[in-house]
Design an enzyme around this catalytic site. Structure first.
Site, mmCIF file in Angstrom:
data_model
loop_
_atom_site.group_PDB
_atom_site.id
_atom_site.type_symbol
_atom_site.label_atom_id
_atom_site.label_comp_id
_atom_site.label_asym_id
_atom_site.label_seq_id
_atom_site.Cartn_x
_atom_site.Cartn_y
_atom_site.Cartn_z
ATOM 1 N N HIS A 259 0.559 8.436 -6.942
ATOM 2 C CA HIS A 259 0.929 9.395 -6.218
ATOM 3 C C HIS A 259 0.078 10.712 -6.467
ATOM 4 O O HIS A 259 -0.188 11.271 -7.593
ATOM 5 C CB HIS A 259 2.187 9.808 -6.617
ATOM 6 C CG HIS A 259 2.874 11.071 -5.472
ATOM 7 N ND1 HIS A 259 3.186 10.710 -3.984
ATOM 8 C CD2 HIS A 259 3.301 12.160 -5.469
ATOM 9 C CE1 HIS A 259 3.393 11.433 -3.539
ATOM 10 N NE2 HIS A 259 3.654 12.526 -4.065
ATOM 11 N N SER B 273 1.519 15.420 -1.443
ATOM 12 C CA SER B 273 2.883 15.071 -1.333
ATOM 13 C C SER B 273 3.702 15.996 -0.346
ATOM 14 O O SER B 273 3.043 16.099 0.844
ATOM 15 C CB SER B 273 3.505 15.240 -2.699
ATOM 16 O OG SER B 273 5.016 14.608 -2.701
ATOM 17 N N ASP C 174 2.090 3.744 -2.683
ATOM 18 C CA ASP C 174 2.860 4.952 -3.090
ATOM 19 C C ASP C 174 4.287 5.004 -2.970
ATOM 20 O O ASP C 174 4.937 4.480 -1.890
ATOM 21 C CB ASP C 174 2.121 6.048 -2.311
ATOM 22 C CG ASP C 174 2.577 7.384 -2.682
ATOM 23 O OD1 ASP C 174 3.788 7.809 -3.385
ATOM 24 O OD2 ASP C 174 1.472 8.457 -2.715
#
Length: 531
Positions: A493, A239, A464
């Site tokens: 994710h 991320s 995502d």
């Protein structure tokens, strides 16, 4: 990326969350430098980083058993690394970063160095990374034979000189105002909250705010590298951790041995960070619909309807009920979004969220209150939650210039909300403090390939929500020689932590043997969750 997540707070940039709610010295000095605005060549921060790294290389890390209360049992060890608050003044004020590690599980001959991890955020702690070894995480067992797993709290986070913007107990109090405005008065009230939050950050954390940037955290990583006694590190970022990795790879390409980035932030300067959050709103809506389709297909388990439309209707009814009279006196629309957003984030949340939803529809309101309401008795969790939000805001506000004209925010979010209502306004209010930020805002780094950068492995699912697929494509384009693994028709994710042999085997091959496919790879999705 989900490690040590406080209740109602997700480690991902732009989440609604709780709304406003080895010669060592030679290695350190020889880093190809890029300025804070992407200009190649030496600058003050680059020189300061080299100075700090050389100092850290001499000092090393005094590894000890981890402090009681950190939840990190032996053989995990903890230590501290000192870094400059401001790299332009490396002999000025220093701050301490908490670092932990566990040694490789294989033989000394199998060891390939340190694998440094960042789970995202901004605001996420990486200290639980070594527990993947102590908890015998099968996905990472092969890599653990070769690497020391190293985690850290980034500057401002957790045990690393934490910042704060508001009293944590006030921060988590509920119910909060519905993020979707019904009137101009609602927008005015939210604007006031955002401005007060920004002011609170300035009042409580003024000295730290100008230096809470991604490039500074990347420089911190290089100081940690030197303190570890490593000429080059290996890096795993998820991320926001992918953007941190991209910035590290741009600033210190010769100090990277291997790097895996998973669920990728689009690193283009135009995207950081205002546009990133708008793009996220669109992607969240798509993944929300994926979840609703799954819930409908499993109506026998959840009894929420056999079509997406039926599930959505129940969601809207729940939302309207909570708006009229907060459930249990605590759960309004803001708290619902904070809880339900975990479903479009992670497939692992699909069944738990649907189960709570189903119980509510069947008449059990307490399950929803238990899941979505804050726990004021959890003071440690609330401190962590407030801190993570403060760091999220501080980093995103400091990294880039944000629009200061309310008309821009109002126009863009009003337009998006028409077609993508699930997250748009909640996301807007969370980021609006950046419009009145009380500290310097910088220009994003120009992420690009410099000499010495190794081939990078990029992993991304196509659906995502938190980091839309285009981000992986953009970084792939910018980092020459990189390879992209696409998990098609999936959207959870954080892909590398899931069981998908097509991906797991390639991550192992890259980290253990340094091997990459001759071309980009598309993998079938991991297994669909079971109800």
């Amino acid at each position: 990326m989900r490690e040590n997540r406080p209740k109602s707070r997700l480690w991902a940039f732009g989440s609604a969350g709780v709304l406003v709610t080895a010669t060592l010295i030679a290695g350190a000095v020889s880093a190809p430098a890029a300025g804070a605005a992407g200009r190649p060549g030496p600058d003050r921060e680059a020189k300061g980083a080299a100075t700090a790294a050389a100092r850290a290389a001499r000092a090393g890390i005094d590894w000890q058993d981890c402090p009681t209360g950190w939840g990190l049992a032996k053989p995990i060890q903890c230590g501290w690394v000192s870094v400059p608050l401001d790299y332009a003044h490396p002999y000025g004020k220093q701050i301490k970063l908490a670092v932990d590690r566990i040694g490789n599980t294989g033989t000394p001959q199998e060891r390939q160095g340190a694998l440094v991890y960042n789970p995202g955020g901004p605001g996420g702690s990486g200290l639980r990374f070594p527990t993947r070894v102590t908890n015998k995480n099968a996905v990472w067992a092969n890599v653990a034979k070769a690497y020391d797993f190293v985690g850290f709290d980034p500057r401002g986070v957790g045990h690393s000189t934490p910042i704060s913007c508001v009293d944590p107990q006030e921060f988590v109090k509920a119910p909060k105002a519905d993020p979707v405005p019904d009137s101009e008065a609602d927008k005015t009230a939210q604007r006031k909250l955002a401005r007060e939050y920004a002011e609170g950050c300035g009042e409580r954390s003024a000295a730290m705010l100008p230096h809470m940037t991604t490039p500074n955290t990347a420089r911190d990583i290089d100081v940690i590298r030197a303190a570890l006694g490593e000429k080059k590190i290996n890096y795993l970022g998820v991320s926001y951790g992918t953007y941190l990795g991209a910035v590290y790879g741009t600033l210190f390409p010769g100090h990277l041995r291997r790097m895996v980035v998973d669920s990728v932030v689009d690193p283009s300067r135009e995207n950081i960070w205002y546009q990133a959050n708008l793009n996220q709103d669109i992607a969240f809506e798509g993944r929300w619909k994926d979840w609703e389709d799954w819930v409908a297909a499993n109506d026998a388990a959840f009894h929420l309807g056999t079509t997406r439309a039926a599930v959505q209707d129940k969601w809207l009814r729940l939302r309207a009920t909570a708006k009229k009279s907060p459930i249990g006196g605590l759960v309004g629309p803001a708290e619902l979004i904070s809880f339900f957003q975990s479903a479009p984030y992670y497939d692992s949340s699909w069944a738990p969220v649907a189960t709570v939803f189903g119980k509510y529809v069947a008449g059990d309101t307490q399950a929803l209150v238990d899941a979505a309401a804050p726990d004021l008795s959890d003071t440690a969790g609330n401190i962590a939650s407030e801190n993570s939000n403060a760091v999220y805001t501080a980093v995103e506000c400091a990294d880039a210039k944000w629009p200061t004209n309310w008309h821009t925010w109002n126009r863009d979010n009003t337009r998006l909300n028409k077609d993508y209502p699930f997250m748009t306004w909640a996301n807007a209010w969370m980021n609006l403090p950046c419009a009145t930020w009380p500290a310097k805002q910088h220009h994003p780094l120009e992420v690009r390939t410099h000499r010495g950068l190794p081939k990078v492995l990029i992993v991304q699912s196509t659906r995502d929500a938190a980091t839309p697929y285009q981000g992986a494509v953009e970084l792939h384009h910018r980092f020459r020689g990189s390879r992209l693994i696409t998990e098609k028709d999936a959207g959870s994710h954080g892909v590398t932590g899931l069981v998908n042999p097509c991906i797991n085997q390639r991550v192992d091959a890259y980290l253990i043997d340094g091997t990459l496919d001759g071309a980009d790879v598309t993998c079938a999705p991991h297994a669909t969750p079971k109800p």
